[in-house]
Structure formats: C-alpha cells, structure tokens
Design a protein around this motif. Structure first.
Motif, PDB file in Angstrom:
ATOM      1  N   LYS A 137       0.535  -1.385   0.158  1.00  0.00           N
ATOM      2  CA  LYS A 137       0.256   0.227   0.086  1.00  0.00           C
ATOM      3  C   LYS A 137       0.834   1.339   0.114  1.00  0.00           C
ATOM      4  O   LYS A 137       0.837   2.496  -0.679  1.00  0.00           O
ATOM      5  CB  LYS A 137      -0.667  -0.294   1.358  1.00  0.00           C
ATOM      6  N   ASN A 138       2.010   1.646   0.896  1.00  0.00           N
ATOM      7  CA  ASN A 138       2.676   2.277   0.692  1.00  0.00           C
ATOM      8  C   ASN A 138       3.896   2.259  -0.462  1.00  0.00           C
ATOM      9  O   ASN A 138       3.823   3.442  -0.624  1.00  0.00           O
ATOM     10  CB  ASN A 138       3.675   1.853   1.877  1.00  0.00           C
ATOM     11  N   LEU A 139       4.198   1.675  -0.899  1.00  0.00           N
ATOM     12  CA  LEU A 139       5.072   1.843  -2.698  1.00  0.00           C
ATOM     13  C   LEU A 139       4.239   1.619  -2.892  1.00  0.00           C
ATOM     14  O   LEU A 139       4.421   3.372  -4.423  1.00  0.00           O
ATOM     15  CB  LEU A 139       5.147   0.473  -2.923  1.00  0.00           C
ATOM     16  N   THR A 140       2.981   1.790  -3.801  1.00  0.00           N
ATOM     17  CA  THR A 140       1.957   2.212  -4.211  1.00  0.00           C
ATOM     18  C   THR A 140       1.934   3.859  -4.165  1.00  0.00           C
ATOM     19  O   THR A 140       1.604   4.333  -5.228  1.00  0.00           O
ATOM     20  CB  THR A 140       0.808   1.430  -4.401  1.00  0.00           C
ATOM     21  N   ALA A 141       1.573   3.868  -2.784  1.00  0.00           N
ATOM     22  CA  ALA A 141       0.991   5.781  -2.447  1.00  0.00           C
ATOM     23  C   ALA A 141       2.750   6.368  -3.025  1.00  0.00           C
ATOM     24  O   ALA A 141       2.445   7.987  -3.566  1.00  0.00           O
ATOM     25  CB  ALA A 141       0.512   5.573  -0.771  1.00  0.00           C
ATOM     26  N   ILE A 142       3.538   5.986  -3.022  1.00  0.00           N
ATOM     27  CA  ILE A 142       4.660   6.717  -2.988  1.00  0.00           C
ATOM     28  C   ILE A 142       5.178   7.039  -4.028  1.00  0.00           C
ATOM     29  O   ILE A 142       5.346   7.627  -4.872  1.00  0.00           O
ATOM     30  CB  ILE A 142       6.268   5.839  -2.054  1.00  0.00           C
ATOM     31  N   ILE A 143       4.775   5.846  -5.327  1.00  0.00           N
ATOM     32  CA  ILE A 143       5.226   5.471  -6.899  1.00  0.00           C
ATOM     33  C   ILE A 143       4.276   7.532  -7.086  1.00  0.00           C
ATOM     34  O   ILE A 143       4.097   8.222  -8.422  1.00  0.00           O
ATOM     35  CB  ILE A 143       4.592   4.586  -7.033  1.00  0.00           C
ATOM     36  N   VAL A 144       2.807   7.350  -6.960  1.00  0.00           N
ATOM     37  CA  VAL A 144       1.417   7.922  -7.228  1.00  0.00           C
ATOM     38  C   VAL A 144       2.412   9.106  -6.950  1.00  0.00           C
ATOM     39  O   VAL A 144       2.146   9.741  -7.964  1.00  0.00           O
ATOM     40  CB  VAL A 144       0.107   7.617  -6.235  1.00  0.00           C
ATOM     41  N   LYS A 145       2.800   9.472  -5.750  1.00  0.00           N
ATOM     42  CA  LYS A 145       3.148  10.564  -4.791  1.00  0.00           C
ATOM     43  C   LYS A 145       4.379  11.388  -6.013  1.00  0.00           C
ATOM     44  O   LYS A 145       4.385  12.551  -6.694  1.00  0.00           O
ATOM     45  CB  LYS A 145       3.106  10.935  -3.929  1.00  0.00           C
ATOM     46  N   ILE A 146       4.845  10.528  -5.840  1.00  0.00           N
ATOM     47  CA  ILE A 146       6.778  11.192  -6.668  1.00  0.00           C
ATOM     48  C   ILE A 146       5.805  11.398  -8.516  1.00  0.00           C
ATOM     49  O   ILE A 146       5.967  12.364  -9.621  1.00  0.00           O
ATOM     50  CB  ILE A 146       7.194  10.025  -6.931  1.00  0.00           C
ATOM     51  N   ARG A 147       4.886  10.737  -9.256  1.00  0.00           N
ATOM     52  CA  ARG A 147       4.568  10.833 -10.311  1.00  0.00           C
ATOM     53  C   ARG A 147       3.470  12.415  -9.924  1.00  0.00           C
ATOM     54  O   ARG A 147       3.682  12.466 -11.766  1.00  0.00           O
ATOM     55  CB  ARG A 147       4.085   9.322 -11.362  1.00  0.00           C
ATOM     56  N   LYS A 148       3.322  12.384  -9.038  1.00  0.00           N
ATOM     57  CA  LYS A 148       2.186  13.866  -9.348  1.00  0.00           C
ATOM     58  C   LYS A 148       2.690  14.328  -9.606  1.00  0.00           C
ATOM     59  O   LYS A 148       3.282  15.965 -10.027  1.00  0.00           O
ATOM     60  CB  LYS A 148       1.466  13.729  -8.038  1.00  0.00           C
ATOM     61  N   TYR A 149       4.619  14.367  -8.956  1.00  0.00           N
ATOM     62  CA  TYR A 149       4.984  16.204  -8.619  1.00  0.00           C
ATOM     63  C   TYR A 149       6.444  16.123  -9.536  1.00  0.00           C
ATOM     64  O   TYR A 149       6.809  17.039 -10.695  1.00  0.00           O
ATOM     65  CB  TYR A 149       6.221  15.558  -7.506  1.00  0.00           C
ATOM     66  N   ASN A 150       6.590  14.801 -10.367  1.00  0.00           N
ATOM     67  CA  ASN A 150       7.451  14.486 -11.807  1.00  0.00           C
ATOM     68  C   ASN A 150       6.630  13.463 -12.732  1.00  0.00           C
ATOM     69  O   ASN A 150       7.267  12.039 -12.557  1.00  0.00           O
ATOM     70  CB  ASN A 150       9.072  14.139 -11.338  1.00  0.00           C
ATOM     71  N   PRO A 151       6.041  13.730 -13.588  1.00  0.00           N
ATOM     72  CA  PRO A 151       5.833  13.425 -14.666  1.00  0.00           C
ATOM     73  C   PRO A 151       6.461  11.918 -15.861  1.00  0.00           C
ATOM     74  O   PRO A 151       6.487  10.750 -15.894  1.00  0.00           O
ATOM     75  CB  PRO A 151       4.455  13.233 -14.987  1.00  0.00           C
ATOM     76  N   LYS A 152       7.498  12.286 -15.363  1.00  0.00           N
ATOM     77  CA  LYS A 152       8.846  12.047 -16.429  1.00  0.00           C
ATOM     78  C   LYS A 152       9.574  12.232 -15.995  1.00  0.00           C
ATOM     79  O   LYS A 152       9.963  10.775 -16.659  1.00  0.00           O
ATOM     80  CB  LYS A 152       8.992  13.690 -17.434  1.00  0.00           C
ATOM     81  N   ALA A 153      10.461  11.377 -14.748  1.00  0.00           N
ATOM     82  CA  ALA A 153      11.294  11.115 -14.386  1.00  0.00           C
ATOM     83  C   ALA A 153      11.769   9.636 -14.168  1.00  0.00           C
ATOM     84  O   ALA A 153      10.299   8.637 -14.183  1.00  0.00           O
ATOM     85  CB  ALA A 153      11.805  11.474 -12.918  1.00  0.00           C
ATOM     86  N   THR A 154      12.538   8.963 -14.380  1.00  0.00           N
ATOM     87  CA  THR A 154      12.348   6.780 -14.184  1.00  0.00           C
ATOM     88  C   THR A 154      12.519   7.077 -13.018  1.00  0.00           C
ATOM     89  O   THR A 154      13.481   7.084 -12.414  1.00  0.00           O
ATOM     90  CB  THR A 154      14.137   6.656 -14.616  1.00  0.00           C
TER      91      THR A 154
END
Length: 254
Positions: A137-154
């Motif tokens: 659950k946490n890892l999913t939320a981490i990825i979602v949050k990072i993607r919100k801030y930065n959609p392009k980063a690998t």
C-alpha cells in the motif's frame, strides 16, 4: 588598423559570450540523479557515505547532477510522509532519475527477532504478511506521489537483499522474498517504475556486508554501483559501466 583591432576584439567578446552560454547549456543538460529511502541508499555501511556510496559513484561515473535524500531507518511509511516535505518535493521535481531503496526496515523494526525465532521454531511466517500488505500500500502511494510531482522521471525501485549467511539466513529470506514479490506486484498493478535487482547482487555474498551484518560495506557499494551502471546503460540513461571512484569507500569497522 584601429578598426581591425576593434573588430577582432568584438569577435573575441562574442565568442566568449557564446562559450559561456554553451557551457551553461551543457551543465543544464546533465541528468539529475536522486536517491530516496533508507540506510542502504544513504550508505550506512561506509564511514564516508556522502562522497563514496554507490549513488555517488554512479553519479560521478555518468556525470550526473546528484542528490541523496535517503535517511537511515526510514520505513516505507516514513518515506511516504517525507514526500510531503518541501525540500524533498523540490528534489523530486528536479530529478531525471530516482532510485528508491525501501522495505527492509518495515519488518526489521517490527520485532523481527521475535518473528524470526517463531518462524524457525514453527515454520510459520504468517506474521510477516500484514507487514507486506502495508508495504504494498505504501509503495503504491509513494509511486503515485512521485509521479504527481514529476511525471517524466525514470523511477527505479531496488529489490531487497538477504545480508545473512548464518542461522538467520532462511528466516530472513522469508521476509526478503515476500517484500520483493510485493515490489513486482505493485509494478504489475500500477506500473510507473522499473525494478533493479540489487538483491541478487548482494544476497549470498558475505564479503559485501559490513560488520553490522546488515549494510553493504565498501566492496558492496562498489558492487551495487557496477550493477546500477550496467542497468542504467541498458535503459539508455548512461554510457559508462566501469565505476569512476573519485573517493574510495571506507567500510565501518565496528
């Protein structure tokens, strides 16, 4: 003659200005490499982690801009909260490549000794399952949050390794296998990141483990750097595979 000298001076001035702009543009194009997570990414197993952990070696080798916001002891839940802090958000927004090391502390900080002993005695490791569910659950939320801030980063998530080569090996592997399966499950369900199998680099190699029996030592950090350089090259994000070690890692000694 004065006209010619003035023309030459003007030409040189223009050339210098263009050179300055060109250097600035070249610096701006350098990818920024950010590490997030726990003590593994921080470099806890060496005494000069700031200058010599595997992240720094990778950045030096590929000439990346570099930032390391990993903090020893960070769980996946703590990392999720850290992603609300403005300095972290700023670094995430500026990053081109983000490596995440998290998960090991999720069960190390939850009475792992008791769960491990119980598992060794009974063969029942089901106490780990709620921890793994929370991690997913946490890892999913981490990825979602990072993607919100930065959609392009690998985004690169590292697998977890087994540091033990003793009576704890099999018990610890129970946790490692569950956490790594969780990483794959999150990737298959949500996408948004790639998996770097750092676990396979360190597991089964006691020579890579520090005297604290948990963290990668100097050799371990170099081994991870070598793996990550090859991994990044395959992704088209780097060109070098031989580590450039500007500062030799020094293992902790006690």
């Amino acid at each position: 003659m004065k006209i010619i000298k003035k023309a030459i001076a003007a030409t040189l001035a223009v050339a210098i200005i263009f050179s300055v702009f060109a250097l600035g543009a070249a610096a701006a194009k350098r990818p920024t490499y950010l590490l997030l997570g726990d003590s593994i990414a921080y470099g806890q197993g060496i005494i000069n982690s700031k200058d010599a952990c595997y992240g720094r070696i990778v950045a030096n080798t590929n000439n990346y801009n570099y930032a390391n916001d990993a903090i020893s002891g960070t769980t996946s839940g703590a990392l999720l909260l850290l992603l609300d802090e403005e300095p972290i958000i700023k670094d995430v927004k500026n990053a081109d490549i983000i490596t995440i090391s998290t998960g090991g502390n999720d069960f190390l900080t939850r009475n792992w000794v008791g769960m491990g002993l119980r598992g060794i005695a009974t063969g029942d490791y089901s106490k780990l399952d709620p921890i793994v569910a929370k991690y997913k659950k946490n890892l999913t939320a981490i990825i979602v949050k990072i993607r919100k801030y930065n959609p392009k980063a690998t985004i690169i998530v590292q697998t977890i390794y087994n540091p033990h080569n003793d009576i704890w090996t099999d018990a610890f592997q129970q946790g490692v296998d569950r956490m790594n399966a969780a990483i794959k499950s999150v990737k298959n369900k949500t996408g948004g990141f790639v998996i770097a199998n750092v676990g396979a680099v360190i597991s089964g190699h006691p020579e890579y483990i520090a005297v604290d029996t948990i963290h990668p030592n100097a050799k371990g950090n170099i081994a991870i750097a070598e793996y990550m350089l090859k991994f990044l090259k395959k992704l088209g994000l780097g060109t070098e595979t031989k580590p450039v070690i500007k500062v030799q890692p020094v293992s902790i000694i006690n």
